[in-house]
Enzyme design. Structure first.
Site, short mmCIF file in Angstrom:
data_model
loop_
_atom_site.label_atom_id
_atom_site.label_comp_id
_atom_site.label_asym_id
_atom_site.label_seq_id
_atom_site.Cartn_x
_atom_site.Cartn_y
_atom_site.Cartn_z
N GLU A 17 0.67 -1.31 0.09
CA GLU A 17 0.02 0.04 -0.37
C GLU A 17 1.25 1.27 -0.34
O GLU A 17 1.81 1.58 0.77
CB GLU A 17 -0.95 -0.18 1.33
CG GLU A 17 -2.51 0.95 0.94
CD GLU A 17 -1.88 2.14 1.97
OE1 GLU A 17 -1.28 3.06 1.16
OE2 GLU A 17 -2.13 1.70 3.07
N CYS A 71 -2.22 8.88 3.59
CA CYS A 71 -1.72 8.23 1.53
C CYS A 71 -2.90 8.99 0.56
O CYS A 71 -3.06 8.73 -0.10
CB CYS A 71 -1.53 7.20 1.31
SG CYS A 71 -2.18 6.38 2.82
#
Length: 475
Positions: free
Chosen positions: A245, A279
């Protein structure tokens, strides 16, 4: 001062093989608040051996046994709420309210979601005379980032435990306290020896040997693209499974029928939440030309109400950047935006007035941004918004997808058909309509350079499983 210089290996707190330590800095005060061991390859080897020794036994535990273990973890996690909240505010600089409402809660949610996912998850499937079996992949290496110390760690641990895979965890050396508390929780509730191992240290000393270890069968990493690429290279030597990720540069598309105040408030939150160190932050805000002026006026009003300050003071909404290195990087991006011709609309370089101590940044808005500018293409990881205008929906979608990333996207407006069209058109692993929020049982992950694989809920569990076909099982 927190002294966490021992590693947690095979169910015991043990001395590190290394005599070196890493200082942990409070980003709000710039003061040393603790230290952890700077582990090395010998620590990793010991932890992996412990996990490998228990692998077959843990793999063959029943679903009910693993659910019972997760239940115990949930209860003790709740008992340690204040410790977790205080640790995150100390090491990350998150305001106390954010540490409780977001960081603590998200960690809890993932343990609950993994437990609940096991209620209906089928580890075996009959296909005629044949059987398909999903079984634990084996020893898994987990490397987690500094920006969400409990969320990113808990979601990986919960999924691995639910699958039956033992783990070796290397948390970020910048925010290691929360992981130590998790280790204490697991120790108290009786997680079997070897199932969970914690090795503190840096990437070179711990991350690299963990990624390369021949007995590690799976690596799960959250962090930057360059580091993710290095982990893939090391894991490729013996064809480990890899789940990544990585970064994002998420678009937030504002439709022309929107409530302008509501949209300005929503887009502000997506940029300043966790000091922009997210993010999935919606840092590229795409606005129709026809409502640009009204939107910008309201956006400035919303930003003016954001309170940056001491994370331990009531009312603080935005704390510091994690470190001087990261603060300097954010400043460099702000200056780069100015150099490339974007118009500084709010905020700018430097620190907010009265906050000379600590790594505090000014929430910043750039307007008249071209999507090819550096600030629109690269992940800043700070409270910096780029406003980009569009003429029609096709142009908005084209701009939204003109990025190497694809982690998240957002759209806000009133017309349901248009909202659905935009959501389906954005190339991203997660799209939110009208601030719907992401539930912990939904799959989470990225398209393109935002990663590989999926986390959260049953999709997260599957990352820690192998699939076996047994032909003729029922003959």
């Amino acid at each position: 001062m927190r002294d966490y210089t021992k590693q947690y290996i095979n169910g015991e707190w043990v001395e590190s093989n290394s005599n070196e330590t890493i200082e942990v800095i409070n980003p709000a005060t710039e003061e040393v608040i603790g230290k952890v061991a700077k582990g090395n390859k010998a620590d990793v080897d010991k932890a992996v051996e412990a996990a490998d020794d228990v692998y077959l036994e843990f793999r063959h535990t029943s679903v009910k046994e693993r659910q019972a273990l997760l239940d115990k973890i949930v209860k003790e996690y709740e008992n340690r709420k204040d410790d977790i909240v205080q640790a995150i505010t100390d090491e990350l600089g998150a305001p106390l309210s954010l540490s409780e409402r977001v960081h603590y809660q998200m960690g809890l949610n993932h343990f609950v979601a993994a437990r609940d996912a096991l209620d209906n998850y089928e580890f075996e499937e009959r296909r005629g005379d044949d059987l398909v079996v999903k079984e634990a992949i084996g020893v898994s290496g987990l490397i987690t980032p500094w920006n969400f110390p409990t969320n990113q760690t808990s979601l990986k641990l919960a999924a691995a435990f639910a699958a039956g895979s033992p783990v070796v965890l290397k948390p970020s050396e910048e925010t290691p306290f929360a992981a130590v508390i998790l280790a204490e929780i697991f120790d108290k509730v009786g997680v079997p020896k070897g199932v969970f191992n914690l090795v503190n240290g840096d990437g070179a000393g711990v991350g690299n040997p963990l990624s390369e270890h021949p007995k590690v069968r799976m690596m799960s990493f959250t962090g930057s693209g360059p580091t993710g690429s290095k982990i893939m290279e090391k894991a490729a030597k013996d064809f480990k499974k890899v789940s990544l990720e990585l970064g994002g540069k998420s678009p937030y598309i504002v439709l022309d029928d929107v409530d302008i105040k509501e949209a300005a408030k929503a887009t502000t939150g997506k940029v300043v939440n966790n000091t922009g160190q997210v993010c999935t932050a919606g840092t590229r805000v795409l606005v129709p030309n026809k409502i640009k002026d009204a939107f910008l006026a309201e956006l400035k009003e919303q930003f003016s109400q954001v309170r940056v300050g001491n994370p331990r003071e009531d009312g603080t909404q935005v704390g510091p950047i994690i470190s001087k290195k990261q603060f300097d990087q954010v400043q460099n991006y702000i200056n780069k935006g100015i150099e490339e011709g974007a118009e500084l609309f709010y905020g700018g370089p430097g620190k907010p007035e009265g906050l000379e101590k600590g790594y505090f940044a000014r929430p910043t808005i750039f307007i008249n941004v071209d999507n090819q500018m550096t600030i629109a293409q690269e992940e800043i990881f700070g409270p910096v918004m780029s406003v980009i205008t569009y003429n029609d929906l096709d142009e908005a979608i084209q701009i939204a997808n003109d990025t190497k990333y694809g982690l998240a996207g957002y759209v806000i407006g009133k017309d349901k058909e248009t909202l659905h069209k935009v959501a389906r058109s954005i190339e991203a692993g997660t799209v939110e309509i009208n601030e719907a929020g992401r539930k912990p049982d939904l799959p989470f992950g990225g398209y393109k350079q935002s990663g590989l694989g999926r986390e959260w809920g049953d999709y997260g569990i599957e990352e820690f499983l192998e699939v076996k076909s047994i032909a003729g099982y029922f003959k």
